[in-house]
Design an enzyme around this catalytic site. Structure first.
Site, PDB file in Angstrom:
ATOM      1  N   SER A   1     -64.088  20.414 -73.008  1.00 39.70           N
ATOM      2  CA  SER A   1     -63.970  19.131 -72.331  1.00 39.70           C
ATOM      3  C   SER A   1     -63.356  19.303 -70.949  1.00 39.70           C
ATOM      4  CB  SER A   1     -63.100  18.192 -73.176  1.00 39.70           C
ATOM      5  OG  SER A   1     -62.690  17.118 -72.367  1.00 39.70           O
TER       6      SER A   1
ATOM      7  N   HIS B   1     -68.568  19.079 -72.396  1.00 40.11           N
ATOM      8  CA  HIS B   1     -68.191  17.728 -72.824  1.00 40.11           C
ATOM      9  C   HIS B   1     -67.597  16.939 -71.653  1.00 40.11           C
ATOM     10  CE1 HIS B   1     -67.111  14.910 -76.100  1.00 40.11           C
ATOM     11  NE2 HIS B   1     -65.978  14.693 -75.436  1.00 40.11           N
TER      12      HIS B   1
ATOM     13  N   ASP C   1     -65.940  13.455 -70.573  1.00 43.05           N
ATOM     14  CA  ASP C   1     -65.268  12.257 -71.089  1.00 43.05           C
ATOM     15  C   ASP C   1     -65.242  11.175 -70.027  1.00 43.05           C
ATOM     16  OD1 ASP C   1     -64.311  12.906 -73.785  1.00 43.05           O
ATOM     17  OD2 ASP C   1     -63.224  14.513 -72.769  1.00 43.05           O
TER      18      ASP C   1
ATOM     19  N   MET D   1     -64.100   7.513 -69.119  1.00 44.44           N
ATOM     20  CA  MET D   1     -63.147   6.469 -69.545  1.00 44.44           C
ATOM     21  C   MET D   1     -63.060   5.386 -68.477  1.00 44.44           C
ATOM     22  SD  MET D   1     -60.040   8.776 -70.996  1.00 44.44           S
ATOM     23  CE  MET D   1     -60.340  10.221 -72.051  1.00 44.44           C
TER      24      MET D   1
ATOM     25  N   HIS E   1     -69.543  11.682 -73.439  1.00 42.90           N
ATOM     26  CA  HIS E   1     -68.821  10.826 -74.386  1.00 42.90           C
ATOM     27  C   HIS E   1     -68.309   9.598 -73.638  1.00 42.90           C
ATOM     28  CE1 HIS E   1     -65.005  10.568 -77.184  1.00 42.90           C
ATOM     29  NE2 HIS E   1     -65.807   9.537 -77.320  1.00 42.90           N
TER      30      HIS E   1
ATOM     31  N   MET F   1     -66.299   6.438 -73.348  1.00 36.41           N
ATOM     32  CA  MET F   1     -65.206   5.632 -73.901  1.00 36.41           C
ATOM     33  C   MET F   1     -65.064   4.422 -72.988  1.00 36.41           C
ATOM     34  SD  MET F   1     -62.807   8.818 -74.883  1.00 36.41           S
ATOM     35  CE  MET F   1     -63.798   9.833 -73.787  1.00 36.41           C
TER      36      MET F   1
ATOM     37  N   MET G   1     -63.466  11.138 -83.988  1.00 35.54           N
ATOM     38  CA  MET G   1     -62.284  11.243 -83.119  1.00 35.54           C
ATOM     39  C   MET G   1     -61.088  11.609 -83.999  1.00 35.54           C
ATOM     40  SD  MET G   1     -62.906  10.822 -79.892  1.00 35.54           S
ATOM     41  CE  MET G   1     -61.188  11.116 -79.545  1.00 35.54           C
TER      42      MET G   1
ATOM     43  N   ASP H   1     -63.503  15.824 -82.149  1.00 34.99           N
ATOM     44  CA  ASP H   1     -62.961  15.728 -80.786  1.00 34.99           C
ATOM     45  C   ASP H   1     -61.514  15.248 -80.848  1.00 34.99           C
ATOM     46  OD1 ASP H   1     -62.575  15.397 -78.070  1.00 34.99           O
ATOM     47  OD2 ASP H   1     -64.013  13.754 -77.854  1.00 34.99           O
TER      48      ASP H   1
HETATM   49  C1  DX5 Z   1     -59.941  12.279 -75.833  1.00 38.02           C
HETATM   50  C2  DX5 Z   1     -61.244  12.859 -75.369  1.00 38.02           C
HETATM   51  C3  DX5 Z   1     -61.356  14.297 -75.679  1.00 38.02           C
HETATM   52  C4  DX5 Z   1     -60.315  15.161 -75.033  1.00 38.02           C
HETATM   53  C5  DX5 Z   1     -59.929  16.186 -76.035  1.00 38.02           C
HETATM   54  O1  DX5 Z   1     -59.901  10.943 -75.610  1.00 38.02           O
HETATM   55  O2  DX5 Z   1     -62.353  12.214 -75.974  1.00 38.02           O
HETATM   56  O3  DX5 Z   1     -62.649  14.806 -75.448  1.00 38.02           O
HETATM   57  O4  DX5 Z   1     -60.744  15.800 -73.867  1.00 38.02           O
HETATM   58  O5  DX5 Z   1     -58.888  16.908 -75.529  1.00 38.02           O
HETATM   59  P1  DX5 Z   1     -58.035  17.907 -76.417  1.00 38.02           P
HETATM   60  O6  DX5 Z   1     -58.978  18.946 -76.935  1.00 38.02           O
HETATM   61  O7  DX5 Z   1     -57.056  18.429 -75.425  1.00 38.02           O
HETATM   62  O8  DX5 Z   1     -57.388  17.102 -77.509  1.00 38.02           O
HETATM   63 ZN    ZN Z   2     -64.379  13.315 -75.810  1.00 33.51          ZN
END
Ligand code: DX5
Ligand code: ZN
Length: 214
Positions: A6, A31, A33, A35, A64, A66, A135, A173
């Site tokens: 990620s 990956h 993320d 947000m 992903h 969010m 998650m 994840d």
């Molecule tokens: C969290 C994200 C993850 C995050 C995971 O909200 O969806 O993808 O990057 O990070 P680690 O592996 O550090 O928990």
């Molecule tokens: Zn993620």
């Protein structure tokens, strides 16, 4: 094992060299993320940055979302270069429609479930999905601790998938480490996201190799 490092924990000031490192590693996916500061408290990056990642990345972009009402942005994430698009179960009112729109756009469709969301709620859509993302932390930040109850959810999901969609990819994840990864695989995970474990290790590509070889 599919490893999807990620970017959340990478050095964004050196994004191109981080992408090159991943291009030359055993990671099959990358990956991303996304947000929005509404679905989760944090804000990361959007389509303009994803386009630059796409320009340099030689691997599958595992995106992903969010964000609230992700159906507003399916086409634009396709245009920005997403190969897999995962939406949060909790953010979708018409999940079935959203899944099919993602597939019609030519992407693989994933649904992510938060720690409080039961695997049973996926019963009526699991056959339509390419991937379910469990998650194992509350989304929003990298580097949080793994929630132990996730093992039970992965096992339940594996059993449901065996019945209705044996090819389903089960991605985990949040808080994935070299220590818990073997147990996650044993429970039924087939893809692992790792942010902190990869990017804050001394040798990120060696860490990726260790995860990929499990
Ligand atoms: C969290 C994200 C993850 C995050 C995971 O909200 O969806 O993808 O990057 O990070 P680690 O592996 O550090 O928990
Ligand atoms: Zn993620």
């Amino acid at each position: 094992m599919i490893v999807s490092p990620s970017f959340l924990s990478c050095d964004f000031a050196n994004l191109q060299s981080e992408i090159e490192m991943l291009n030359n590693s055993d990671a099959q996916w990358m990956h991303c993320d996304i947000m929005d500061g509404l679905f989760v408290p944090n804000i990361t990056f959007g389509q303009p940055v994803l386009k630059w990642i796409r320009k340099h990345a030689k691997k599958t972009l595992d995106v992903h979302l969010m964000i609230v009402q992700p159906e507003r942005y399916l086409q634009s994430f396709k245009d920005a270069g997403a190969d897999i698009l995962t939406v949060q179960y909790e953010a979708c009112t018409h999940l079935h429609r959203t899944i099919h729109e993602i597939k019609n756009l030519g992407m693989k469709a994933g649904v992510a479930i938060n720690p409080h969301t039961s695997v049973n709620l996926l019963e009526d859509v699991i056959a339509d999905l390419d991937m379910v993302l469990v998650m194992s932390v509350n989304p929003g930040f990298g580097g949080q601790s793994f929630i132990e109850h996730s093992y039970e959810k992965i096992r339940k999901l594996r059993a449901l998938a065996n019945e209705r969609n044996p090819k389903l990819i089960i991605q985990v994840d949040g808080g994935v480490t070299l220590e818990n990864a073997p147990k996650l695989i044993e429970a039924g995970a087939t893809a692992l996201v790792a942010g902190n474990t990869v990017f804050n290790s001394e040798n990120p590509s060696a860490t990726i190799k260790k995860l990929a070889d499990l």
